[in-house]
Design an enzyme around this catalytic site. Structure first.
Site, mmCIF file in Angstrom:
data_model
loop_
_atom_site.group_PDB
_atom_site.id
_atom_site.type_symbol
_atom_site.label_atom_id
_atom_site.label_comp_id
_atom_site.label_asym_id
_atom_site.label_seq_id
_atom_site.Cartn_x
_atom_site.Cartn_y
_atom_site.Cartn_z
ATOM 1 N N ASP A 42 0.840 -1.200 0.000
ATOM 2 C CA ASP A 42 0.000 0.000 0.000
ATOM 3 C C ASP A 42 0.875 1.251 0.000
ATOM 4 O O ASP A 42 1.606 1.508 0.950
ATOM 5 C CB ASP A 42 -0.901 0.017 1.243
ATOM 6 C CG ASP A 42 -1.794 1.254 1.265
ATOM 7 O OD1 ASP A 42 -2.764 1.284 0.484
ATOM 8 O OD2 ASP A 42 -1.517 2.183 2.038
ATOM 9 N N TYR A 47 2.956 9.988 -0.642
ATOM 10 C CA TYR A 47 4.052 9.445 0.171
ATOM 11 C C TYR A 47 5.411 9.712 -0.493
ATOM 12 O O TYR A 47 6.450 9.592 0.162
ATOM 13 C CB TYR A 47 3.919 7.933 0.398
ATOM 14 C CG TYR A 47 2.683 7.474 1.155
ATOM 15 C CD1 TYR A 47 1.829 8.384 1.787
ATOM 16 C CD2 TYR A 47 2.367 6.122 1.241
ATOM 17 C CE1 TYR A 47 0.697 7.957 2.454
ATOM 18 C CE2 TYR A 47 1.230 5.691 1.923
ATOM 19 C CZ TYR A 47 0.393 6.616 2.518
ATOM 20 O OH TYR A 47 -0.731 6.182 3.181
ATOM 21 N N LYS A 72 -2.961 5.836 -4.164
ATOM 22 C CA LYS A 72 -4.028 6.787 -3.831
ATOM 23 C C LYS A 72 -3.817 8.120 -4.531
ATOM 24 O O LYS A 72 -2.670 8.541 -4.725
ATOM 25 C CB LYS A 72 -4.066 7.041 -2.312
ATOM 26 C CG LYS A 72 -3.892 5.791 -1.483
ATOM 27 C CD LYS A 72 -3.997 6.031 0.001
ATOM 28 C CE LYS A 72 -3.623 4.777 0.767
ATOM 29 N NZ LYS A 72 -2.211 4.646 1.096
ATOM 30 N N HIS A 105 -7.698 9.497 -1.577
ATOM 31 C CA HIS A 105 -6.962 9.510 -0.311
ATOM 32 C C HIS A 105 -7.720 10.248 0.797
ATOM 33 O O HIS A 105 -7.679 9.848 1.951
ATOM 34 C CB HIS A 105 -5.588 10.158 -0.536
ATOM 35 C CG HIS A 105 -4.544 9.745 0.445
ATOM 36 N ND1 HIS A 105 -3.208 9.692 0.135
ATOM 37 C CD2 HIS A 105 -4.623 9.352 1.740
ATOM 38 C CE1 HIS A 105 -2.526 9.288 1.198
ATOM 39 N NE2 HIS A 105 -3.359 9.088 2.178
#
Ligand code: NAP
Length: 281
Positions: A42, A47, A72, A105
């Site tokens: 994931d 990120y 996401k 997200h």
């Protein structure tokens, strides 16, 4: 494996890479996770480590078809056109031509536009399943009533201290799979030494962390623990060889404080804070 509401099978346990910002460490960590046996990874555009995840997948030599990759779309890319563009960058970063799961997200910005793009990508076969994160019941039902595809997944903060019972009963009505982010509450409230969890674990020669992951899996919830330490990555994966008893489950249920510890999605200050987070994908 868990079967999603569109028939797609998804691993019952995954590996998360939030806050692994050093890309060399991220690549090595994901490689360790894949070698350990995790097949669900994931990540997220925000990120900043999708490319490192992609490199690890390539280096692992594991058949892409046996992996389940989830990413996401962030608030800055909410809306139809921007989501389409962000999705293409995600594929490039991950060195793949499809995603297993693509998630909105945050329930902010033009996420209805994002959902239209995701429905189209799903129908074109470029995503196996689409879903959301951090959607409370009202927004979730509104999204469902406004579009033709029901989310397959809602990825939410969930751990022994915040069990999301009311939301999960709405999700059950639509057969929406729960993915638990921060299954360890990111270590808050000394979860790893919690007396209830460690006492239950001692009966099975397991740690508090393993008890939490087992509890989630027995509750048909998919946890995605994160760790950069190989021994913990292995420990967290070794959570299918024991079964918690009904009294154990009752004790864990009693740890619920019935409020989030990390993200209060309906707090207006969070809306400001999250809208300010931008990044270059
Ligand atoms: P988490 O998994 O609850 O906790 C991670 C922390 O626990 C790290 O500090 C890790 O330390 C430590 N840890 C891991 N295994 C351990 C063990 N066996 N014993 C002791 N300590 C251990 O928190 P999270 O990373 O926030 O959540 C997991 C994943 O959920 C993320 O990586 C991300 O994929 C996803 N997520 C999604 C959202 C969303 O909005 N959709 C938000 C947050 C997270 P070390 O790394 O130092 O080992």
């Amino acid at each position: 494996m868990m079967r999603l509401n569109n028939g797609i099978e998804m691993p019952a346990l995954g590996f998360g890479v939030f806050q692994i910002t050093d890309l060399a460490i991220c690549e090595q960590t994901v490689l360790t996770a894949l070698k350990t046996g995790y097949r669900l990874i994931d990540t997220a555009a925000t990120y900043g480590n999708e490319a490192a995840v992609g490199r690890a997948i390539k280096r692992s030599g594991i058949d892409r078809k046996t992996l389940f990759i989830s990413s996401k779309v962030w608030i800055q890319d909410a809306g139809y056109d921007k989501t389409m563009a962000s999705f293409e960058k995600t594929l490039t970063n991950l060195q793949t031509d499809y995603l297993d799961l693509y998630l909105i997200h945050m329930p902010y910005g033009d996420y209805h536009g994002s959902w239209l793009a995701m429905e189209e990508l799903y129908e074109a076969g470029k995503i196996k399943a689409i879903g959301v994160c951090n959607f409370e019941a009202n927004r979730l039902v509104d999204l469902i009533l406004s579009h033709h595809i029901i989310p397959a997944v809602n990825q939410i903060e969930m751990h022994p201290f915040w069990q999301e019972k009311a939301l999960r009963s709405v999700m059950a009505h639509y057969d929406i799979q729960t993915m638990a982010w921060a299954p360890f509450a990111e270590g808050q409230q000394q979860l790893f030494t919690n007396p209830t969890l460690t006492a239950i674990g001692a009966k099975y020669h397991k740690t508090a962390a393993q008890v939490v992951l087992r509890w989630l899996q027995q509750s048909e919830i998919i946890p995605i623990p994160k760790s950069i330490h190989a021994e913990r990555i292995v420990q967290n994966f070794a959570t299918t060889d024991f079964t918690l008893s009904d009294p154990d489950l009752v004790q864990i249920e009693a740890l619920d404080q019935n409020k989030p510890l990390i993200l209060n999605i309906s707090d207006v200050n969070e809306v400001y804070r999250l809208h300010e987070i931008t990044f270059k994908q």
